[in-house]
Design a protein around this motif. Structure first.
Motif, PDB file in Angstrom:
ATOM      1  N   THR A   1      47.212  13.766  42.538  1.00 59.78           N
ATOM      2  CA  THR A   1      48.547  13.235  42.801  1.00 59.78           C
ATOM      3  C   THR A   1      49.102  12.572  41.547  1.00 59.78           C
ATOM      4  OG1 THR A   1      47.745  11.065  43.522  1.00 59.78           O
ATOM      5  CG2 THR A   1      47.997  12.761  45.231  1.00 59.78           C
ATOM      6  N   ALA A   2      50.387  12.269  41.597  1.00 58.95           N
ATOM      7  CA  ALA A   2      51.028  11.536  40.505  1.00 58.95           C
ATOM      8  C   ALA A   2      52.209  10.760  41.066  1.00 58.95           C
ATOM      9  CB  ALA A   2      51.506  12.486  39.412  1.00 58.95           C
ATOM     10  N   GLU A   3      52.523   9.674  40.383  1.00 59.38           N
ATOM     11  CA  GLU A   3      53.706   8.881  40.699  1.00 59.38           C
ATOM     12  C   GLU A   3      54.649   8.965  39.519  1.00 59.38           C
ATOM     13  OE1 GLU A   3      55.071   4.319  41.868  1.00 59.38           O
ATOM     14  OE2 GLU A   3      52.985   4.702  41.301  1.00 59.38           O
ATOM     15  N   ILE A   4      55.931   9.134  39.796  1.00 54.69           N
ATOM     16  CA  ILE A   4      56.917   9.091  38.721  1.00 54.69           C
ATOM     17  C   ILE A   4      57.773   7.835  38.877  1.00 54.69           C
ATOM     18  CG2 ILE A   4      56.978  11.582  38.318  1.00 54.69           C
ATOM     19  CD1 ILE A   4      59.620  11.686  39.832  1.00 54.69           C
ATOM     20  N   GLY A   5      58.238   7.331  37.753  1.00 55.24           N
ATOM     21  CA  GLY A   5      59.128   6.181  37.726  1.00 55.24           C
ATOM     22  C   GLY A   5      60.144   6.379  36.618  1.00 55.24           C
ATOM     23  N   TYR A   6      61.294   5.748  36.751  1.00 51.89           N
ATOM     24  CA  TYR A   6      62.351   5.982  35.775  1.00 51.89           C
ATOM     25  C   TYR A   6      63.345   4.843  35.715  1.00 51.89           C
ATOM     26  CZ  TYR A   6      64.063   7.879  40.245  1.00 51.89           C
ATOM     27  OH  TYR A   6      64.371   8.067  41.570  1.00 51.89           O
ATOM     28  N   THR A   7      64.036   4.793  34.574  1.00 49.30           N
ATOM     29  CA  THR A   7      65.142   3.862  34.348  1.00 49.30           C
ATOM     30  C   THR A   7      66.183   4.605  33.519  1.00 49.30           C
ATOM     31  OG1 THR A   7      63.576   2.028  34.206  1.00 49.30           O
ATOM     32  CG2 THR A   7      65.804   1.614  33.396  1.00 49.30           C
ATOM     33  N   LEU A   8      67.457   4.424  33.876  1.00 45.76           N
ATOM     34  CA  LEU A   8      68.524   5.103  33.158  1.00 45.76           C
ATOM     35  C   LEU A   8      69.679   4.145  32.908  1.00 45.76           C
ATOM     36  CD1 LEU A   8      69.458   7.961  32.133  1.00 45.76           C
ATOM     37  CD2 LEU A   8      70.641   8.179  34.322  1.00 45.76           C
ATOM     38  N   ASN A   9      70.174   4.156  31.691  1.00 43.32           N
ATOM     39  CA  ASN A   9      71.348   3.367  31.305  1.00 43.32           C
ATOM     40  C   ASN A   9      72.472   3.625  32.323  1.00 43.32           C
ATOM     41  OD1 ASN A   9      73.865   2.632  30.056  1.00 43.32           O
ATOM     42  ND2 ASN A   9      72.911   2.785  28.045  1.00 43.32           N
ATOM     43  N   LYS A  10      73.037   2.556  32.869  1.00 42.50           N
ATOM     44  CA  LYS A  10      74.060   2.701  33.917  1.00 42.50           C
ATOM     45  C   LYS A  10      75.266   3.520  33.466  1.00 42.50           C
ATOM     46  CE  LYS A  10      76.823  -1.353  32.971  1.00 42.50           C
ATOM     47  NZ  LYS A  10      77.109  -2.723  33.272  1.00 42.50           N
ATOM     48  N   ASP A  11      75.516   3.582  32.176  1.00 40.96           N
ATOM     49  CA  ASP A  11      76.645   4.373  31.673  1.00 40.96           C
ATOM     50  C   ASP A  11      76.452   5.869  31.906  1.00 40.96           C
ATOM     51  OD1 ASP A  11      77.812   2.015  30.808  1.00 40.96           O
ATOM     52  OD2 ASP A  11      77.130   2.242  28.737  1.00 40.96           O
ATOM     53  N   PHE A  12      75.231   6.260  32.283  1.00 42.01           N
ATOM     54  CA  PHE A  12      74.929   7.679  32.463  1.00 42.01           C
ATOM     55  C   PHE A  12      74.497   8.007  33.898  1.00 42.01           C
ATOM     56  CE2 PHE A  12      74.543   6.565  28.057  1.00 42.01           C
ATOM     57  CZ  PHE A  12      75.261   7.576  27.432  1.00 42.01           C
ATOM     58  N   TRP A  13      74.659   7.050  34.807  1.00 41.73           N
ATOM     59  CA  TRP A  13      74.331   7.282  36.211  1.00 41.73           C
ATOM     60  C   TRP A  13      75.254   8.361  36.796  1.00 41.73           C
ATOM     61  CZ3 TRP A  13      74.095   1.583  38.386  1.00 41.73           C
ATOM     62  CH2 TRP A  13      72.951   0.948  37.903  1.00 41.73           C
ATOM     63  N   GLY A  14      74.726   9.096  37.738  1.00 44.72           N
ATOM     64  CA  GLY A  14      75.528  10.062  38.491  1.00 44.72           C
ATOM     65  C   GLY A  14      75.924  11.315  37.730  1.00 44.72           C
ATOM     66  N   GLN A  15      75.246  11.584  36.605  1.00 47.59           N
ATOM     67  CA  GLN A  15      75.597  12.750  35.798  1.00 47.59           C
ATOM     68  C   GLN A  15      74.489  13.796  35.746  1.00 47.59           C
ATOM     69  OE1 GLN A  15      77.484  11.602  32.010  1.00 47.59           O
ATOM     70  NE2 GLN A  15      77.754   9.551  32.871  1.00 47.59           N
TER      71      GLN A  15
ATOM     72  N   MET B   1      66.939   1.378  23.457  1.00 51.15           N
ATOM     73  CA  MET B   1      66.417   0.847  24.701  1.00 51.15           C
ATOM     74  C   MET B   1      66.990  -0.534  24.993  1.00 51.15           C
ATOM     75  SD  MET B   1      62.518  -0.002  25.882  1.00 51.15           S
ATOM     76  CE  MET B   1      62.022   1.547  26.534  1.00 51.15           C
ATOM     77  N   TYR B   2      67.127  -1.347  23.973  1.00 51.43           N
ATOM     78  CA  TYR B   2      67.639  -2.701  24.191  1.00 51.43           C
ATOM     79  C   TYR B   2      69.023  -2.673  24.844  1.00 51.43           C
ATOM     80  CZ  TYR B   2      69.417  -7.386  23.408  1.00 51.43           C
ATOM     81  OH  TYR B   2      69.965  -8.636  23.602  1.00 51.43           O
ATOM     82  N   GLU B   3      69.841  -1.677  24.486  1.00 56.58           N
ATOM     83  CA  GLU B   3      71.194  -1.590  25.043  1.00 56.58           C
ATOM     84  C   GLU B   3      71.180  -1.607  26.566  1.00 56.58           C
ATOM     85  OE1 GLU B   3      74.588   1.789  25.432  1.00 56.58           O
ATOM     86  OE2 GLU B   3      73.875   1.421  23.395  1.00 56.58           O
ATOM     87  N   TYR B   4      70.311  -0.814  27.177  1.00 56.71           N
ATOM     88  CA  TYR B   4      70.293  -0.803  28.644  1.00 56.71           C
ATOM     89  C   TYR B   4      69.291  -1.790  29.234  1.00 56.71           C
ATOM     90  CZ  TYR B   4      66.235   2.372  28.519  1.00 56.71           C
ATOM     91  OH  TYR B   4      65.014   2.944  28.297  1.00 56.71           O
ATOM     92  N   ALA B   5      68.217  -2.097  28.505  1.00 60.70           N
ATOM     93  CA  ALA B   5      67.214  -3.032  29.023  1.00 60.70           C
ATOM     94  C   ALA B   5      67.749  -4.462  29.089  1.00 60.70           C
ATOM     95  CB  ALA B   5      65.951  -2.976  28.173  1.00 60.70           C
ATOM     96  N   SER B   6      68.805  -4.726  28.348  1.00 63.69           N
ATOM     97  CA  SER B   6      69.403  -6.067  28.363  1.00 63.69           C
ATOM     98  C   SER B   6      70.579  -6.156  29.335  1.00 63.69           C
ATOM     99  CB  SER B   6      69.867  -6.451  26.954  1.00 63.69           C
ATOM    100  OG  SER B   6      70.868  -5.559  26.501  1.00 63.69           O
ATOM    101  N   ASP B   7      70.811  -5.084  30.089  1.00 62.11           N
ATOM    102  CA  ASP B   7      71.911  -5.048  31.044  1.00 62.11           C
ATOM    103  C   ASP B   7      71.363  -5.274  32.452  1.00 62.11           C
ATOM    104  OD1 ASP B   7      74.769  -4.254  31.807  1.00 62.11           O
ATOM    105  OD2 ASP B   7      73.537  -2.892  33.006  1.00 62.11           O
ATOM    106  N   GLU B   8      71.744  -6.365  33.073  1.00 67.12           N
ATOM    107  CA  GLU B   8      71.222  -6.745  34.387  1.00 67.12           C
ATOM    108  C   GLU B   8      71.450  -5.674  35.447  1.00 67.12           C
ATOM    109  OE1 GLU B   8      69.185  -8.432  37.244  1.00 67.12           O
ATOM    110  OE2 GLU B   8      69.280  -9.364  35.270  1.00 67.12           O
ATOM    111  N   GLU B   9      72.610  -5.046  35.453  1.00 63.95           N
ATOM    112  CA  GLU B   9      72.892  -4.029  36.468  1.00 63.95           C
ATOM    113  C   GLU B   9      71.955  -2.826  36.332  1.00 63.95           C
ATOM    114  OE1 GLU B   9      76.589  -1.457  38.364  1.00 63.95           O
ATOM    115  OE2 GLU B   9      76.951  -2.668  36.576  1.00 63.95           O
ATOM    116  N   THR B  10      71.684  -2.411  35.103  1.00 67.39           N
ATOM    117  CA  THR B  10      70.814  -1.262  34.869  1.00 67.39           C
ATOM    118  C   THR B  10      69.388  -1.528  35.331  1.00 67.39           C
ATOM    119  OG1 THR B  10      72.128  -0.421  33.021  1.00 67.39           O
ATOM    120  CG2 THR B  10      69.829   0.237  33.085  1.00 67.39           C
ATOM    121  N   VAL B  11      68.868  -2.706  35.048  1.00 67.05           N
ATOM    122  CA  VAL B  11      67.449  -2.979  35.302  1.00 67.05           C
ATOM    123  C   VAL B  11      67.182  -3.807  36.562  1.00 67.05           C
ATOM    124  CG1 VAL B  11      66.923  -2.764  32.851  1.00 67.05           C
ATOM    125  CG2 VAL B  11      67.350  -5.033  33.821  1.00 67.05           C
TER     126      VAL B  11
END
Length: 157
Positions: A64-78, A1-11
């Motif tokens: 009802t429900a709400e969903i939320g997500y975060t994904l490492n930018k290296d895996f966007w668009g796949q 998690m730290y790998e992507y959580a420490s990346d400004e573009e990802t978060v």
């Protein structure tokens, strides 16, 4: 998690960048471990690596429900987030028998809205200056999918 959580573009649109591994450990303890129901890691099976998180917050009194997500930018668009979110839609509509699932995103992050559209959600509107994020008042787009729309879409595919 730290790998992507420490990346400004990802978060950028989700949370403040983690400054240290300790910050990530505290985040896991305070958010994920403290109340783990509905919170999931997204693992890249082939790499055996955590590449993101997704969560569902259920409001049973409203069905009802709400969903939320975060994904490492290296895996966007796949397609990884669409796959993970579809699993939560299946849970919400087929097992929990909810009436609606929705998600929100910062209007400056249209890529997140594209994920929502791929899930069959419809844009319901924009909540102007809806929240403060990183010291800035932001507009928030909201998307939703109803139970009957989910099942109709499922028949098509």
């Amino acid at each position: 998690m730290y790998e992507y959580a420490s990346d400004e573009e990802t978060v950028r649109y989700v949370f403040d960048k983690h400054q240290s591994l300790e910050h990530t450990k505290n985040s896991i303890a305070e958010y994920f471990m403290k109340a783990p129901i509905g919170k999931f890691a997204i693992e890249h099976k082939k790499l055996g690596k955590m590449i993101g998180t997704i969560d569902i917050r259920v409001f049973f009194e409203h069905k009802t429900a709400e969903i939320g997500y975060t994904l490492n930018k290296d895996f966007w668009g796949q397609g990884y987030m669409t796959e993970a979110a579809n699993a939560l839609l299946q849970l919400a509509f087929e097992m929990l028998e909810l009436e609606k699932v929705y998600a929100i995103h910062d209007v400056e992050n249209p890529a997140s809205g594209k994920v929502m559209l791929r899930l069959g959600m419809q844009k319901e509107g924009v909540l102007r200056r809806h929240r403060i994020h990183k010291g800035k008042s932001i507009d928030t787009a909201i998307y939703g999918i109803l139970r009957e729309e989910y099942f109709r879409n499922k028949e098509i595919y």
